[in-house]
Design an enzyme around this catalytic site. Structure first.
Site: not given
Length: 339
Positions: A217, A260
């Site tokens: 992440d 993301e």
């Protein structure tokens, strides 16, 4: 010996066989050309396609019952205007003597081949002449019968259907590939991940080998969008993906999991090996400098590692990797956590 009707029925059965991707057009059309060679009792059959459907300038040989290196593999329209006129009009050319037939004498003059008789039937694509199936006899006295011509035209139609089926198959595979690709990063997407991780799990059961996942992440990605704009955010995602791919093996699969978030499937990889890779990736991301509109964007990421034991389900392992990422965030980000 087969009657003409039996031969055409046999050809229809052969041409109805389902196809898969072939390594060459020779392989794709081999069974059809072999059928024609047997029934027509000729010395060679080849398939030629125009280089451009709308503005053809030459015919190129794509398949043959003979080694293609032994003969000319392309014919330019400007050298054979009479012959090409017949083909592009969709006419069948049945020449019992290549040297005496006005439609084919050009071929003999320019190529000096050993064919005495020639039977060329047109292949169509969406109603336009796409090429020819060329049947050649080296015998001194070969007379093409009406049955030969009808059969050769059926052979051309069979080749046309086979070529169109291949084109359709390629298009279907391209569409399938597009459905699996994230257009922004060029990586495989979550849909592909779901299929590929199941395949990796099946291989793990069969081979009794380790399998691990890395969940990633990007840290503070919302701030990148807010400070530099969404265009910059897109560039960051693409550059991050490119950076990671350079450090993975061919068998590793990096996918964009969403937003993301990214995930890596690591076949034949233990938890320890996956953790070492995650740390290398973490350092490389930290060292990235992404330039956008004269500004430098720095980036870090949090990594969660989980090995998928034989007793673990896919869902359990993804959950553990996800939890590990959250723990990395809680630990201050820009670190690797293994569960």
């Amino acid at each position: 010996m087969l009657t003409p009707q039996q031969a055409r029925q046999r050809l229809r059965r052969v041409s109805s066989h389902s196809i898969e991707f072939a390594e060459s057009f020779d392989e794709l059309l081999k069974d059809l050309l072999s059928e024609g060679l047997h029934f027509l009792c000729v010395d060679k059959i080849s398939v030629w396609l125009v280089n451009d459907l709308d503005k053809p300038s030459q015919l190129n040989c794509i398949a043959s019952t003979h080694n293609q290196e032994e003969f000319c593999q392309s014919l330019a329209i400007q050298q054979y205007p009479v012959y090409f006129e017949q083909i592009l009009l969709g006419h069948t050319v049945a020449a019992n003597n290549v040297e005496l037939d006005n439609r084919t004498i050009e071929l003999k003059i320019h190529n000096n081949n050993c064919s005495r008789a020639l039977l060329d039937t047109v292949i169509y694509h969406n109603g336009k002449p796409h090429g020819v199936v060329s049947c050649e006899s080296y015998a001194n006295h070969h007379i093409w019968t009406n049955e030969d011509i009808v059969y050769a035209e059926s052979l051309a139609d069979s080749c046309s259907r086979r070529l169109m089926a291949l084109e359709t198959l390629k298009l279907q595979n391209q569409l399938k590939e597009m459905a699996f690709v994230d257009t922004l990063t060029g990586l495989k997407n979550r849909r592909y991940f779901n299929e590929r991780v199941q395949s990796a799990k099946n291989s793990q059961y069969r081979l009794q080998t380790p399998l691990s996942l890395i969940m990633i992440d990007l840290d503070h990605f919302k701030q990148v969008n807010d400070e530099f704009g969404h265009e910059a955010g897109d560039i960051v995602l693409a550059q991050f993906a490119k950076n990671c791919l350079t450090q993975l093996r061919l068998e590793d699969v990096l996918c964009r999991y969403g937003g993301e978030e990214f995930i890596i499937i690591l076949p034949y990889t233990t938890e320890k090996q996956a953790s070492l890779l995650a740390e290398r990736l973490r350092v490389s991301v930290e060292n990235m400098s992404i330039q956008h509109e004269h500004k430098i964007i720095k980036l870090t990421a949090s990594f969660g590692v989980a090995e998928m034991g034989l007793e673990h389900t896919i869902e359990e392992t993804i959950k553990r990797a996800d939890v590990a990422v959250y723990k990395a965030k809680d630990a201050g980000r820009n670190c690797v956590i293994t569960l």
